[in-house]
Design a protein around this motif. Structure first.
Motif, mmCIF file in Angstrom:
data_model
loop_
_atom_site.group_PDB
_atom_site.id
_atom_site.type_symbol
_atom_site.label_atom_id
_atom_site.label_comp_id
_atom_site.label_asym_id
_atom_site.label_seq_id
_atom_site.Cartn_x
_atom_site.Cartn_y
_atom_site.Cartn_z
ATOM 1 N N GLN A 15 -0.729 6.634 7.897
ATOM 2 C CA GLN A 15 -0.348 7.034 6.551
ATOM 3 C C GLN A 15 -0.046 5.768 5.743
ATOM 4 O O GLN A 15 0.774 4.956 6.164
ATOM 5 C CB GLN A 15 0.871 7.952 6.574
ATOM 6 N N THR A 16 -0.731 5.585 4.626
ATOM 7 C CA THR A 16 -0.503 4.422 3.773
ATOM 8 C C THR A 16 -0.155 4.880 2.367
ATOM 9 O O THR A 16 -0.292 6.070 2.038
ATOM 10 C CB THR A 16 -1.761 3.520 3.702
ATOM 11 N N ASN A 17 0.248 3.944 1.536
ATOM 12 C CA ASN A 17 0.551 4.268 0.139
ATOM 13 C C ASN A 17 -0.688 4.743 -0.613
ATOM 14 O O ASN A 17 -0.583 5.454 -1.606
ATOM 15 C CB ASN A 17 1.159 3.057 -0.577
ATOM 16 N N ASP A 18 -1.861 4.333 -0.152
ATOM 17 C CA ASP A 18 -3.127 4.752 -0.772
ATOM 18 C C ASP A 18 -3.699 6.021 -0.159
ATOM 19 O O ASP A 18 -4.798 6.433 -0.510
ATOM 20 C CB ASP A 18 -4.158 3.622 -0.659
ATOM 21 N N GLY A 19 -2.974 6.618 0.767
ATOM 22 C CA GLY A 19 -3.450 7.826 1.424
ATOM 23 C C GLY A 19 -3.726 7.577 2.894
ATOM 24 O O GLY A 19 -3.554 6.469 3.394
ATOM 25 N N PRO A 20 -4.169 8.605 3.615
ATOM 26 C CA PRO A 20 -4.390 8.473 5.052
ATOM 27 C C PRO A 20 -5.610 7.607 5.364
ATOM 28 O O PRO A 20 -6.605 7.625 4.647
ATOM 29 C CB PRO A 20 -4.605 9.915 5.512
#
Length: 91
Positions: A15-20
């Motif tokens: 999970q990242t700030n830009d989405g999975p």
């Protein structure tokens, strides 16, 4: 013969700030004793992520992986294998 390494539908999503980010998706692989295996592919395709799951350094978000017939965690705790990191570190 039992596989030394067995992955069944192994997946890992970060999970990242830009989405999975789907680092591994539904990887299935059996490696038997005596097999010679190379993971070849472009940067970012999941080679190291798979090895990190095998060494119990990353936790899969789906599927299973066994090492020497036990979970990756149990194999790590029993010191049933060795692992050499890509980048050397001096502590």
């Amino acid at each position: 013969m039992n596989a030394v390494i067995s992955a069944k539908n192994l997946s890992l999503t970060f999970q990242t700030n830009d989405g999975p980010v789907h680092a591994l998706k539904d990887v299935s692989l059996d490696i038997e004793k005596g097999d010679f295996v190379s993971f070849i592919g472009p940067s970012g395709c999941g080679k190291t992520t798979f090895l990190r799951c095998m060494a119990d350094l990353e936790q899969p978000t789906g599927g299973t992986i066994t090492v020497n017939g036990v979970s990756a965690e149990d194999a790590r705790m029993a010191r049933a294998y060795g692992y050499v990191f890509q980048a050397a570190g001096l502590y």
